[in-house]
Scaffold this motif. Structure first.
Motif, mmCIF file in Angstrom:
data_model
loop_
_atom_site.group_PDB
_atom_site.id
_atom_site.type_symbol
_atom_site.label_atom_id
_atom_site.label_comp_id
_atom_site.label_asym_id
_atom_site.label_seq_id
_atom_site.Cartn_x
_atom_site.Cartn_y
_atom_site.Cartn_z
ATOM 1 N N UNK A 19 33.165 41.712 35.425
ATOM 2 C CA UNK A 19 33.128 42.720 34.362
ATOM 3 C C UNK A 19 34.526 42.995 33.811
ATOM 4 N N UNK A 20 35.533 42.762 34.641
ATOM 5 C CA UNK A 20 36.891 43.105 34.203
ATOM 6 C C UNK A 20 37.554 41.972 33.437
ATOM 7 N N UNK A 21 36.916 40.782 33.450
ATOM 8 C CA UNK A 21 37.591 39.634 32.860
ATOM 9 C C UNK A 21 37.771 39.806 31.354
ATOM 10 N N UNK A 34 45.391 34.584 33.599
ATOM 11 C CA UNK A 34 45.014 35.987 33.424
ATOM 12 C C UNK A 34 43.689 36.282 34.117
ATOM 13 N N UNK A 35 42.824 35.266 34.211
ATOM 14 C CA UNK A 35 41.550 35.463 34.918
ATOM 15 C C UNK A 35 41.774 35.857 36.362
ATOM 16 N N UNK A 36 42.843 35.319 36.961
ATOM 17 C CA UNK A 36 43.084 35.589 38.374
ATOM 18 C C UNK A 36 43.597 37.010 38.614
ATOM 19 N N UNK A 37 43.906 37.719 37.525
ATOM 20 C CA UNK A 37 44.406 39.093 37.698
ATOM 21 C C UNK A 37 43.293 40.051 38.099
ATOM 22 N N UNK A 74 35.322 32.362 41.660
ATOM 23 C CA UNK A 74 35.870 31.943 42.952
ATOM 24 C C UNK A 74 36.557 33.102 43.653
ATOM 25 N N UNK A 75 37.173 33.964 42.829
ATOM 26 C CA UNK A 75 37.876 35.087 43.427
ATOM 27 C C UNK A 75 36.890 36.129 43.935
ATOM 28 N N UNK A 76 35.915 36.449 43.111
ATOM 29 C CA UNK A 76 34.996 37.518 43.509
ATOM 30 C C UNK A 76 34.111 37.075 44.664
#
Lengths: 391, 289
Positions: free
Chosen positions: A288-290, A280-283, A197-199
């Motif tokens: 790829x960074x998750x 932490x996912x929202x950070x 959702x963020x990306x």
């Protein structure tokens, strides 16, 4: 915002997760495959055990009455008493019986299986003693008293004893594996969903009609429901197949209740890990960074699982007690321990309360992290920075 | 009436907004124009509640804008986003429900919009399987599905094909005609000129010009343009500041009636009119001022 619309938003988000992820082909296929595997595993003992029909045993001679009494007490035998040894022998040759015991001999066509041999031998020993004592003039009462032996009582002097039977061990093992899988998979899905959702920046539209807590909470609830359905399907199929094959009574005492209470432990542990994963996912802004932000969570999940495996070998040790009380490890360790050994009620209560408190803390921390960083794009946000930021 | 009042916002040391105010009356289409980084997106994000302002407020129909009212707004963010692995029809309807529609209403509205956008036969496809242009149309459907009371659209026309531009333009006009305030930003100034009742120009976080299109045009320095069929050079004979644009004379601050007499005496006058500046010229003038 009214109570009603707040709840509706939460449920809409959860409903979307269930529709899109739960009813996706991949989830349905994996559920079917898992359920089939669990069903086969549960049916395996009875399949290997071969046909369950009673062994047909012929008896003759002086010891026949005593043998018959012994074998009937053991159960699982179809007994025929013959007048003479020759008749019994003939019956074995005609295959009217599988084996015959007469005058201190065991007759069979090609020998008997180990298990049958042990049983018949034990029955023979007792029957022979009984017959001898009876011939020596003892009354049945005296014989019964003489033969009554208390089985060995196990006294464990070292604390880390509590050697469990193989069956207990496997029950605990299966519970810990299922708990681990049922936490690991949805936790990763939650983090992936948040990053998605963020990306894709869709979060910006979502947040015009939803509060961050609804978005995160709905996601956690949705994936929780999917996993719960999977978990219940597995437990139901496992217990159902065991019941259908008559194995349920052979499982260690408390397996059924342990399996059911595992669902409760899972719920609390899932709330803990799920909301933290969302936070932490929202950070991060890219899939790829998750991995990097999820590492601490996955590590502690894996440690909980390894701890539970270790605990199986020493369920009453201090290590086991501590592990099954301290969150987040207790989420997997306690139901595992409960499946294989008797756990004092106060320890169960304490563990439950601590885990629930930790879950409440995680809920607060996860949703704060989420709220503060979900609209931030760019390079990965540091945890401390997210906590410092004004919401 | 949507009022954005005196917004201030800093990102670290950068001042993004420095007292931004603008108003959209019912039925008014407001064009929001500014260079990249001028503060358009930040203003719109604050208006839609996805970003908090350091100070200032958003007032809707006389009261501070609340979450419940904002759910009836239609928003298109500058950075578009859709769920890639969700079916098109389902996705548009989902957003309708999030904005407070019932399941049936949302479904019906989604189907209608997607039909207008020629996407009816793609309703069952995943969004990720659509072309980029079609995804843009779905994005448009998402912002209009709940029949919004107010539209706040950040670059709604960027990346749209001519058909979708028409649908979008019609949607804006329809919404405005129904009494909704509409604010949209765009770099396509011809569209702004065609669609907007008023224009707000922002630069470096401040509003540098605003008003109806006519007002802005009137404010600009007027130039009289005269074309005369003559071999004679009339530059020295006109009063005021005279410049040449090709064969035309451009006159500022002169006496127009006297200029007409001079021109008519010199030859056939083929053109005699005040130049209307385009929004693009006004914008260029405003940001360089």
């Amino acid at each position: 915002m009214t109570e009603n619309s707040r709840l509706r938003g939460l449920m809409l988000v959860a409903g979307r997760e269930i529709r899109v992820r739960g009813l996706s082909k991949s989830n349905l296929i994996s559920l079917i495959v898992t359920v089939v595997i669990v069903g086969i595993l549960a049916a395996l003992p009875s399949l290997i055990g071969g046909d369950e029909s009673d062994d047909r045993i012929g008896l003759a001679g002086d010891t026949a009455p005593a043998m018959q009494a012994q074998l009937e007490a053991m159960g699982g035998f179809n007994i025929t008493v013959y007048d003479t040894t020759a008749e019994a022998e003939q019956a074995v040759e005609d295959e009217t019986v599988d084996a015959a015991v007469a005058d201190g001999s065991l007759y069979s066509l090609n020998g008997v299986g180990n298990e049958l041999e042990v049983k018949l031998d034990a029955a023979w020993q007792t029957a022979a003693v009984q017959t001898n004592l009876s011939q020596a003039g003892l009354t049945d009462q005296e014989i019964a008293t003489a033969l009554t032996v208390q089985p060995l009582k196990f006294e464990t002097l070292e604390g880390d004893g509590g050697v469990s039977s193989m069956l207990d061990y496997f029950t605990g093992l299966i519970i810990s594996i299922i708990m681990f899988m049922m936490l690991m998979t949805p936790v990763q899905y939650i983090a992936m969903g948040v990053v998605e959702e963020k990306s894709s920046r869709i979060v910006e539209i979502l947040l015009t009609s939803l509060k961050p807590w609804q978005l995160l909470g709905g996601k956690v609830i949705g994936l929780g429901v999917i996993s719960l359905v999977n978990l219940i399907a597995m437990v139901a199929v496992g217990l159902g197949v065991s019941a259908a094959t008559g194995m349920l009574s052979d499982l260690p005492e408390g397996t059924t209740s342990a399996a059911i209470s595992s669902i409760g432990w899972w719920l609390i542990a899932f709330a803990l890990f799920g909301t933290l994963a969302g936070g932490v996912g929202s950070l991060v802004s890219r899939q790829e960074e998750s991995g990097s932000v999820l590492t601490p969570l996955i590590m502690s999940l894996t440690l909980s699982y390894l701890g539970a495996i270790f605990l199986l070998n020493a369920p009453t040790s201090t290590f086991a007690e501590v592990l099954s009380i301290v969150p987040p490890f207790s989420g997997i360790a306690m139901p595992t321990r409960m499946a294989i050994t008797e756990v004092p009620a106060w320890q169960i209560g304490l563990s439950g309360v601590l885990l629930a408190l930790a879950a409440a803390g995680a809920l607060a921390l996860g949703s704060q992290l989420y709220k503060r960083s979900v609209l931030y794009t760019g390079s990965r946000m540091k945890l401390t920075e997210a906590l410092r930021r004004a919401a | 009436m949507l009022e954005i009042k005196d917004l201030h916002k800093r990102f670290g040391d950068t001042v993004a907004l420095d007292g931004v105010s603008l108003t959209a009356a019912p039925g008014e289409v407001v064009g929001f124009v500014g260079a990249n980084g001028a503060g358009k997106t930040t203003t719109m994000r604050i208006a839609m509640g996805v970003l908090a302002a350091d100070s200032g407020e958003i007032v809707y129909n006389g009261a501070p804008l609340g979450v419940e009212q904002r759910r009836r707004f239609g928003y298109m963010p500058s950075e578009r986003g859709l769920y890639p692995k969700m079916k098109t029809g389902e996705q548009v309807a989902y957003f309708g429900e999030l904005h407070g529609m019932t399941k049936a209403e949302a479904k019906r509205s989604a189907a209608e919009l997607l039909e207008q956008l020629n996407l009816t036969d793609r309703m069952g496809d995943f969004v990720q399987d659509l072309s980029l242009g079609n995804q843009q149309r779905v994005q448009l459907a998402v912002s209009l599905v709940h029949d919004p009371e107010v539209l706040v659209l950040d670059e709604p026309f960027s990346g749209l094909d001519p058909l979708a531009v028409d649908v979008m333009g019609t949607a804006l006009k329809d919404r405005a005609a129904a009494g909704a305030p509409v604010i949209f930003s765009s770099h396509q100034l011809d569209l702004i000129e065609r669609l907007c009742d008023s224009v707000v120009i922002i630069g470096n976080g401040r509003i540098i010009a605003s008003g109806t299109v006519e007002e802005l045009k009137d404010k600009e320095v007027k130039q009289l343009r005269i074309s005369v069929e003559t071999a004679e050079d009339l530059t020295a004979r006109f009063t005021g500041t005279v410049t040449r644009d090709g064969d035309d004379y451009l006159i500022e601050d002169g006496d127009d009636q006297e200029a007409l007499r001079i021109a008519a005496a010199a030859g056939r006058v083929t053109r005699f009119a005040y130049d209307q500046p385009t929004i693009a010229e006004i914008f260029r003038e405003a940001v360089t001022r």
